[in-house]
Design a protein around this motif. Sequence first.
Motif, PDB file in Angstrom:
ATOM      1  N   MET A   1       0.831  -1.194   0.000  1.00  0.00           N
ATOM      2  CA  MET A   1       0.000   0.000   0.000  1.00  0.00           C
ATOM      3  C   MET A   1       0.874   1.256   0.000  1.00  0.00           C
ATOM      4  O   MET A   1       1.753   1.430   0.834  1.00  0.00           O
ATOM      5  CB  MET A   1      -0.894   0.011   1.251  1.00  0.00           C
ATOM      6  CG  MET A   1      -1.741   1.253   1.374  1.00  0.00           C
ATOM      7  SD  MET A   1      -2.740   1.214   2.882  1.00  0.00           S
ATOM      8  CE  MET A   1      -3.490   2.841   2.784  1.00  0.00           C
ATOM      9  N   THR A   2       0.652   2.130  -0.971  1.00  0.00           N
ATOM     10  CA  THR A   2       1.430   3.357  -1.080  1.00  0.00           C
ATOM     11  C   THR A   2       0.934   4.387  -0.072  1.00  0.00           C
ATOM     12  O   THR A   2      -0.261   4.628   0.057  1.00  0.00           O
ATOM     13  CB  THR A   2       1.321   3.941  -2.496  1.00  0.00           C
ATOM     14  OG1 THR A   2       1.826   2.993  -3.436  1.00  0.00           O
ATOM     15  CG2 THR A   2       2.120   5.230  -2.608  1.00  0.00           C
ATOM     16  N   ARG A   3       1.884   4.999   0.648  1.00  0.00           N
ATOM     17  CA  ARG A   3       1.545   6.003   1.641  1.00  0.00           C
ATOM     18  C   ARG A   3       2.243   7.314   1.306  1.00  0.00           C
ATOM     19  O   ARG A   3       3.262   7.326   0.623  1.00  0.00           O
ATOM     20  CB  ARG A   3       1.955   5.537   3.039  1.00  0.00           C
ATOM     21  CG  ARG A   3       1.364   4.194   3.425  1.00  0.00           C
ATOM     22  CD  ARG A   3       1.814   3.775   4.817  1.00  0.00           C
ATOM     23  NE  ARG A   3       1.296   2.466   5.140  1.00  0.00           N
ATOM     24  CZ  ARG A   3       1.908   1.317   4.853  1.00  0.00           C
ATOM     25  NH1 ARG A   3       3.082   1.349   4.259  1.00  0.00           N
ATOM     26  NH2 ARG A   3       1.376   0.160   5.178  1.00  0.00           N
ATOM     27  N   ARG A   4       1.715   8.394   1.826  1.00  0.00           N
ATOM     28  CA  ARG A   4       2.327   9.707   1.668  1.00  0.00           C
ATOM     29  C   ARG A   4       3.031  10.037   2.991  1.00  0.00           C
ATOM     30  O   ARG A   4       2.380  10.124   4.042  1.00  0.00           O
ATOM     31  CB  ARG A   4       1.272  10.760   1.329  1.00  0.00           C
ATOM     32  CG  ARG A   4       0.541  10.452   0.026  1.00  0.00           C
ATOM     33  CD  ARG A   4      -0.552  11.467  -0.250  1.00  0.00           C
ATOM     34  NE  ARG A   4       0.004  12.781  -0.573  1.00  0.00           N
ATOM     35  CZ  ARG A   4       0.434  13.126  -1.782  1.00  0.00           C
ATOM     36  NH1 ARG A   4       0.381  12.244  -2.784  1.00  0.00           N
ATOM     37  NH2 ARG A   4       0.912  14.336  -2.005  1.00  0.00           N
ATOM     38  N   ILE A   5       4.361  10.199   2.914  1.00  0.00           N
ATOM     39  CA  ILE A   5       5.170  10.367   4.120  1.00  0.00           C
ATOM     40  C   ILE A   5       5.976  11.654   4.010  1.00  0.00           C
ATOM     41  O   ILE A   5       6.748  11.836   3.065  1.00  0.00           O
ATOM     42  CB  ILE A   5       6.112   9.164   4.334  1.00  0.00           C
ATOM     43  CG1 ILE A   5       5.299   7.867   4.409  1.00  0.00           C
ATOM     44  CG2 ILE A   5       6.944   9.351   5.605  1.00  0.00           C
ATOM     45  CD1 ILE A   5       6.138   6.615   4.396  1.00  0.00           C
ATOM     46  N   LEU A   6       5.782  12.546   4.979  1.00  0.00           N
ATOM     47  CA  LEU A   6       6.531  13.799   5.033  1.00  0.00           C
ATOM     48  C   LEU A   6       7.659  13.658   6.053  1.00  0.00           C
ATOM     49  O   LEU A   6       7.406  13.428   7.238  1.00  0.00           O
ATOM     50  CB  LEU A   6       5.612  14.953   5.422  1.00  0.00           C
ATOM     51  CG  LEU A   6       6.271  16.347   5.481  1.00  0.00           C
ATOM     52  CD1 LEU A   6       6.693  16.790   4.086  1.00  0.00           C
ATOM     53  CD2 LEU A   6       5.326  17.364   6.104  1.00  0.00           C
ATOM     54  N   LEU A   7       8.887  13.764   5.604  1.00  0.00           N
ATOM     55  CA  LEU A   7      10.056  13.671   6.469  1.00  0.00           C
ATOM     56  C   LEU A   7      10.468  15.070   6.906  1.00  0.00           C
ATOM     57  O   LEU A   7      10.611  15.970   6.072  1.00  0.00           O
ATOM     58  CB  LEU A   7      11.212  12.991   5.733  1.00  0.00           C
ATOM     59  CG  LEU A   7      10.918  11.594   5.156  1.00  0.00           C
ATOM     60  CD1 LEU A   7      12.100  11.092   4.345  1.00  0.00           C
ATOM     61  CD2 LEU A   7      10.580  10.613   6.272  1.00  0.00           C
ATOM     62  N   VAL A   8      10.651  15.251   8.211  1.00  0.00           N
ATOM     63  CA  VAL A   8      11.021  16.562   8.760  1.00  0.00           C
ATOM     64  C   VAL A   8      12.358  16.413   9.477  1.00  0.00           C
ATOM     65  O   VAL A   8      12.518  15.536  10.337  1.00  0.00           O
ATOM     66  CB  VAL A   8       9.950  17.080   9.742  1.00  0.00           C
ATOM     67  CG1 VAL A   8      10.306  18.488  10.211  1.00  0.00           C
ATOM     68  CG2 VAL A   8       8.573  17.073   9.082  1.00  0.00           C
ATOM     69  N   VAL A   9      13.314  17.273   9.138  1.00  0.00           N
ATOM     70  CA  VAL A   9      14.654  17.181   9.716  1.00  0.00           C
ATOM     71  C   VAL A   9      15.202  18.581   9.929  1.00  0.00           C
ATOM     72  O   VAL A   9      14.798  19.536   9.240  1.00  0.00           O
ATOM     73  CB  VAL A   9      15.587  16.343   8.794  1.00  0.00           C
ATOM     74  CG1 VAL A   9      15.920  17.103   7.518  1.00  0.00           C
ATOM     75  CG2 VAL A   9      16.837  15.899   9.521  1.00  0.00           C
ATOM     76  N   ASP A  10      16.103  18.726  10.886  1.00  0.00           N
ATOM     77  CA  ASP A  10      16.654  20.041  11.207  1.00  0.00           C
ATOM     78  C   ASP A  10      17.657  20.503  10.158  1.00  0.00           C
ATOM     79  O   ASP A  10      17.750  21.688   9.854  1.00  0.00           O
ATOM     80  CB  ASP A  10      17.312  19.993  12.585  1.00  0.00           C
ATOM     81  CG  ASP A  10      17.625  21.387  13.115  1.00  0.00           C
ATOM     82  OD1 ASP A  10      16.699  22.211  13.176  1.00  0.00           O
ATOM     83  OD2 ASP A  10      18.788  21.656  13.446  1.00  0.00           O
ATOM     84  N   SER A  11      18.427  19.564   9.602  1.00  0.00           N
ATOM     85  CA  SER A  11      19.470  19.908   8.635  1.00  0.00           C
ATOM     86  C   SER A  11      19.758  18.706   7.753  1.00  0.00           C
ATOM     87  O   SER A  11      19.570  17.557   8.167  1.00  0.00           O
ATOM     88  CB  SER A  11      20.751  20.337   9.369  1.00  0.00           C
ATOM     89  OG  SER A  11      21.850  20.405   8.493  1.00  0.00           O
ATOM     90  N   LEU A  12      20.238  18.969   6.547  1.00  0.00           N
ATOM     91  CA  LEU A  12      20.649  17.892   5.650  1.00  0.00           C
ATOM     92  C   LEU A  12      22.137  17.565   5.788  1.00  0.00           C
ATOM     93  O   LEU A  12      22.695  16.868   4.948  1.00  0.00           O
ATOM     94  CB  LEU A  12      20.349  18.261   4.188  1.00  0.00           C
ATOM     95  CG  LEU A  12      18.875  18.311   3.781  1.00  0.00           C
ATOM     96  CD1 LEU A  12      18.749  18.579   2.280  1.00  0.00           C
ATOM     97  CD2 LEU A  12      18.149  17.023   4.146  1.00  0.00           C
ATOM     98  N   PHE A  13      22.767  18.065   6.844  1.00  0.00           N
ATOM     99  CA  PHE A  13      24.178  17.743   7.085  1.00  0.00           C
ATOM    100  C   PHE A  13      24.363  16.226   7.023  1.00  0.00           C
ATOM    101  O   PHE A  13      23.685  15.482   7.744  1.00  0.00           O
ATOM    102  CB  PHE A  13      24.608  18.272   8.451  1.00  0.00           C
ATOM    103  CG  PHE A  13      26.015  17.896   8.836  1.00  0.00           C
ATOM    104  CD1 PHE A  13      27.090  18.235   8.033  1.00  0.00           C
ATOM    105  CD2 PHE A  13      26.257  17.191  10.008  1.00  0.00           C
ATOM    106  CE1 PHE A  13      28.386  17.877   8.395  1.00  0.00           C
ATOM    107  CE2 PHE A  13      27.548  16.839  10.375  1.00  0.00           C
ATOM    108  CZ  PHE A  13      28.613  17.178   9.566  1.00  0.00           C
ATOM    109  N   PRO A  14      25.251  15.737   6.151  1.00  0.00           N
ATOM    110  CA  PRO A  14      25.327  14.294   5.862  1.00  0.00           C
ATOM    111  C   PRO A  14      25.591  13.376   7.040  1.00  0.00           C
ATOM    112  O   PRO A  14      25.256  12.198   6.984  1.00  0.00           O
ATOM    113  CB  PRO A  14      26.475  14.216   4.842  1.00  0.00           C
ATOM    114  CG  PRO A  14      26.526  15.561   4.214  1.00  0.00           C
ATOM    115  CD  PRO A  14      26.153  16.524   5.301  1.00  0.00           C
TER     116      PRO A  14
END
Length: 392
Positions: A1-14
């Motif tokens: 089943m396909t879901r819609r997922i919103l990812l929240v993060v403070d920074s994209l620092f690797p």
Amino acid sequence: MTRRILLVVDSLFPLGDAYQMKILAEGLAQQHKFAVCVVGSGDDYDGESAFYRALDIPVHFLSSGQKLKHRIHAAKIQTALRLRKRIRAFQPDIVHAFGQPSTHIAAAVLLRDDKTKLYSSVLSKWKPHTTPTKRFEGCLVNRVDRFIIAHECLRNEFQNFDIAAQKFSVISNGVRVGDNGEPKIDKDQRPRGRELLMQETGLDSTAFIAMTSADLEPVTRLKDLIWATDLLSCVRDDVHLVILGKGSQHQGLLKFAACTEAADHIHFAGLPTNTLEMISGADVYWNSHLQTPTPSGVLAAMNFDVPVISVYGPETSPLVIHQETGFAVNFGARDEFARWTKFLIEKPEAAHQLGDQGRRHCRHEFRANKMVRMIDRTYSDSLNQGKRASEI
């Protein structure tokens, strides 16, 4: 089943929370529809954004940047309003926040309903708060539907809050092993990483370079590593320490380093976009604290064949097996960092063997696909529970 997922993060620092988020997004991009919201005030990290765009995952930077630089509270409110707008537009089934700041802001703006679930990945020990803010934090964390903690010890972060035990899932961190998941060694990786390190620090190619990644805060004990570099400088003049990170102790660490013989051997590199490539060119990776269990920095270093010397405790014991996958030192033992580093310098063959054993261990025990499958299973469980509740 396909879901819609919103990812929240403070920074994209690797090497921050985004390291694990990146693994998750890559592993599930074909099954689910993702979007990423960055709520911190850090750099945009164009290279990391390109990675997500290649997976057809939009990335939204919500911070106001320099406009509200000196109005912290106004900036946070503006970011929160922008996040709420993105949630309304994307209409996710799940909002998955990574880290303490992201969890707080997501919990503050997400309305309570049975349609959207809030997940929080807790990868490090949370920063303490004063009593009034702790009460407010209690309201926020109780809004979370599921906590995914990287180690059992992180459950202690929530012992003062009335949170049901079934809300917690212990899922260890994973390590990326290549674009195709193949555990192959890129023989050109180290020369490229070495060249990047030379460009960033201006050091000679013959230098012996130790690297670490940590918040520049007292709790991460970076003074121990500066002291260890000073001890090594008494016997060698080619050992340098490169520190990745930012924080309130930056000026204090500069002053501390200036009081040692190793002042010219300490290099603060900030949060560069090419962090992972730089680590591959290091001679050793140092980890001086236990704030982050199975830290992504140690995993990344091991994945690149870089020998690791780390403080030992329950938080690092799954990764660092003394003299097998790395060198374990006692908490605060500055001299032990210096002693084992001197051993690696004098025994290059042993250093290579330790790096190889560390790489094999982390790729075998911390495979990305295992972490991805377990998190996807929690998504299904939570949404199925919500569906059953609505039917009742």
